[in-house]
Design an enzyme around this catalytic site. Structure first.
Site, PDB file in Angstrom:
ATOM      1  N   PRO A  80      10.261   3.214 -16.010  1.00 50.54           N
ATOM      2  CA  PRO A  80      11.818   3.168 -16.325  1.00 50.54           C
ATOM      3  C   PRO A  80      12.576   2.182 -15.563  1.00 50.54           C
ATOM      4  O   PRO A  80      12.811   1.940 -14.431  1.00 50.54           O
ATOM      5  CB  PRO A  80      12.292   4.494 -15.724  1.00 50.54           C
ATOM      6  CG  PRO A  80      10.966   4.796 -14.894  1.00 50.54           C
ATOM      7  CD  PRO A  80       9.867   4.187 -15.291  1.00 50.54           C
ATOM      8  N   ASP A  90      11.709  -0.676 -10.917  1.00 51.90           N
ATOM      9  CA  ASP A  90      10.942   0.441 -11.409  1.00 51.90           C
ATOM     10  C   ASP A  90      11.856   1.703 -10.718  1.00 51.90           C
ATOM     11  O   ASP A  90      11.530   1.921  -9.532  1.00 51.90           O
ATOM     12  CB  ASP A  90       9.330   0.518 -11.021  1.00 51.90           C
ATOM     13  CG  ASP A  90       8.804   1.704 -11.498  1.00 51.90           C
ATOM     14  OD1 ASP A  90       9.335   2.640 -12.040  1.00 51.90           O
ATOM     15  OD2 ASP A  90       7.375   1.635 -11.578  1.00 51.90           O
ATOM     16  N   HIS A  91      12.339   2.377 -11.416  1.00 45.03           N
ATOM     17  CA  HIS A  91      13.279   3.715 -10.934  1.00 45.03           C
ATOM     18  C   HIS A  91      12.240   4.684 -10.247  1.00 45.03           C
ATOM     19  O   HIS A  91      12.667   5.543  -9.211  1.00 45.03           O
ATOM     20  CB  HIS A  91      13.922   4.292 -11.760  1.00 45.03           C
ATOM     21  CG  HIS A  91      15.507   4.789 -11.282  1.00 45.03           C
ATOM     22  ND1 HIS A  91      15.376   5.333 -10.091  1.00 45.03           N
ATOM     23  CD2 HIS A  91      16.664   4.597 -11.928  1.00 45.03           C
ATOM     24  CE1 HIS A  91      16.774   5.476  -9.916  1.00 45.03           C
ATOM     25  NE2 HIS A  91      17.532   5.233 -10.894  1.00 45.03           N
ATOM     26  N   ARG A  92      11.088   4.729 -10.565  1.00 46.96           N
ATOM     27  CA  ARG A  92      10.055   5.595  -9.867  1.00 46.96           C
ATOM     28  C   ARG A  92       9.825   5.195  -8.339  1.00 46.96           C
ATOM     29  O   ARG A  92       9.348   6.069  -7.511  1.00 46.96           O
ATOM     30  CB  ARG A  92       8.946   5.668 -10.674  1.00 46.96           C
ATOM     31  CG  ARG A  92       8.826   6.323 -11.812  1.00 46.96           C
ATOM     32  CD  ARG A  92       7.834   6.213 -12.700  1.00 46.96           C
ATOM     33  NE  ARG A  92       7.203   4.907 -12.966  1.00 46.96           N
ATOM     34  CZ  ARG A  92       6.067   4.187 -13.574  1.00 46.96           C
ATOM     35  NH1 ARG A  92       5.211   5.256 -14.076  1.00 46.96           N
ATOM     36  NH2 ARG A  92       5.751   3.025 -13.414  1.00 46.96           N
ATOM     37  N   VAL A  93       9.928   3.942  -7.941  1.00 44.99           N
ATOM     38  CA  VAL A  93       9.678   3.334  -6.867  1.00 44.99           C
ATOM     39  C   VAL A  93      11.076   2.774  -6.016  1.00 44.99           C
ATOM     40  O   VAL A  93      11.141   3.277  -4.781  1.00 44.99           O
ATOM     41  CB  VAL A  93       9.005   2.015  -6.843  1.00 44.99           C
ATOM     42  CG1 VAL A  93       8.410   1.486  -5.734  1.00 44.99           C
ATOM     43  CG2 VAL A  93       7.417   2.576  -7.565  1.00 44.99           C
TER      44      VAL A  93
END
Length: 445
Positions: free
Chosen positions: A241, A417-420
């Site tokens: 994402p 990376d929106h997860r990180v």
């Protein structure tokens, strides 16, 4: 065929550095192999005699397939039947596999006859064509190979590397070194005197062109590198994402710092500190100040790295490579500058080792030198972000005294990376990056 990179599934045998019957030692360069990312020297895994070569120069082979036989001391050579079976799998110059035909007076072995019976019609047809070609070759006198015409050319390792890069035949070069040894200067002079045919690369290779359909002007087969790039981009932009943060840097102080270095009598062009070098150093220092961005996503966890391994995107003829500056947090501005130039040069000449372009904790892609004002880059998984750097432009700005003046501005976009990385964390990193770039003296300490 050794696996020389994490994404390598097949390799092309570019050149043999030894010939059949030569003695080889462990660690001695045996061949040059082209992977999807680079052309690398492959060292012999053991001592012995190069008893047989199964793959000729130009042949493509899957990883793990046999390409040669090195006979150790006291070791028995392969039986005639085993050797025939191995040679039956030898790729031709186009990288396709073919069966070696039997002589007309010979009868195929039972196992081979049974194999021919169950082979599909297409394979039997290919065998018939191959047999016809070999029969034609037997009727013609076989040309004498160069190894029989004259001994191996005496040339320095550098000269051999440059000759391979420029497509120069060492047999045609007159050496000016001791005892007629070919030097780098001899090779470069020969390259200038031998014009390259239009449309042919310096190495003499042409991209494979496929049959055209109506309305098409060209259809070029994907190289191994381009296949990997396509695969990696789908893996990144699909599952990862992305979101983007952009800042504008006051590049005036950077330009002033460059002028000061220039007026101080900076050395040769190769040793000059460029604006890109300042950006690389600042990006590393900012990652040290905001360590949570130096991370990646790993299913059930976020992995935060102790070292900053900086990937630097380098455009080459076949696509894109990202050589990595290891432990960049421990290197000075000049050390980063020298490493970046060396890695870029060897990346463009496909002379990198696998460990030099694998890994990396984040990447910088700079298209400012190509006239791009700003852009967004695609993250190189599993990294947490990538920086896209645009060119420095002159624009009208309002100074601290509310006066309209000419200023220098540079755009930097951070793909996250929106997860990180969340927006606030990315903003914190970019704030630190801006502070360092607008105060370049901090990068020289």
């Amino acid at each position: 065929m050794p696996k020389l990179s994490d994404t390598m599934s097949e390799g092309t045998l570019v050149a043999w550095k030894k010939k059949k019957g030569d003695q080889v030692s462990a660690g001695e360069v045996l061949a040059e192999i082209e992977t999807d990312k680079a052309t690398m020297e492959w060292e012999s895994p053991e001592d012995g005699t190069l008893a047989d070569i199964y793959v000729q120069e130009g042949g493509k082979v899957n990883g793990g397939d046999k390409i040669a036989f090195i006979r150790g001391e006291g070791e028995e050579a392969p039986t005639q039947e085993a050797s025939a079976q191995k040679k039956g799998k030898e790729p031709d110059s186009a990288g396709e596999k073919k069966n070696k035909p039997q002589a007309e007076t010979e009868k195929p072995a039972p196992a081979q006859a049974e194999q021919e019976e169950i082979a599909p019609p297409q394979k039997r047809a290919e065998g018939a064509v191959s047999a016809a070609l070999d029969e034609e070759k037997q009727q013609k006198p076989e040309p004498i190979g160069r190894e029989h015409e004259q001994p191996r050319v005496k040339a320095s390792p550098v000269a051999r590397r440059i000759a391979s890069e420029l497509g120069v035949d060492l047999f045609s070069v007159k050496g000016t070194g001791p005892e007629g040894r070919v030097t780098e200067t001899d090779v470069r002079a020969a390259a200038k005197s031998q014009p390259v045919a239009a449309g042919v690369s310096p190495a003499g290779k042409q991209p494979a062109r496929l049959p055209l359909q109506a309305g098409e002007s060209a259809r070029i087969q994907l190289s191994g590198m381009r296949k990997i790039i396509a695969q990696r981009l789908v893996e990144s932009l699909g599952p990862v994402p992305h979101f983007y943060l952009t800042i504008e840097i006051n590049a005036g102080p950077l330009m002033e710092a460059r002028e000061e270095l220039k007026s101080a009598g900076e050395g040769a062009d190769a040793a000059k500190i460029t604006v890109n070098d300042f950006v690389l150093k600042a990006a590393v220092m900012a990652a040290v100040k905001v360590p949570r961005v130096n991370a990646s996503f790993d299913k059930e966890s976020i992995v935060q790295y102790a070292d900053v391994d900086l990937g630097v995107a380098v455009a080459i003829e076949d696509g894109l490579l990202t050589p990595v500056i290891r432990d960049a947090q421990d290197k000075s501005l000049r050390e980063i500058s020298a490493l970046a130039k060396d890695l870029a040069h060897r990346a463009r000449n496909k002379r990198m080792k696998p460990e030099e372009f694998q890994g990396g904790t984040f990447t910088i892609s700079n298209l400012g030198g190509m006239g791009i004002d700003s852009f967004s880059a695609v993250i190189n998984p599993p990294q947490g972000f990538i920086l896209a750097v645009g060119k420095i432009t002159k624009v009208p700005v309002i100074d601290d005294c509310d006066q309209l003046v000419v200023g220098h501005r540079m755009s930097i976009t951070m793909s996250c990376d929106h997860r990180v990385i969340d927006g606030a964390l990315g903003a914190e990193y970019l704030k630190e990056l801006r502070h360092l770039l607008e105060n370049p003296a901090l990068l020289m300490v």
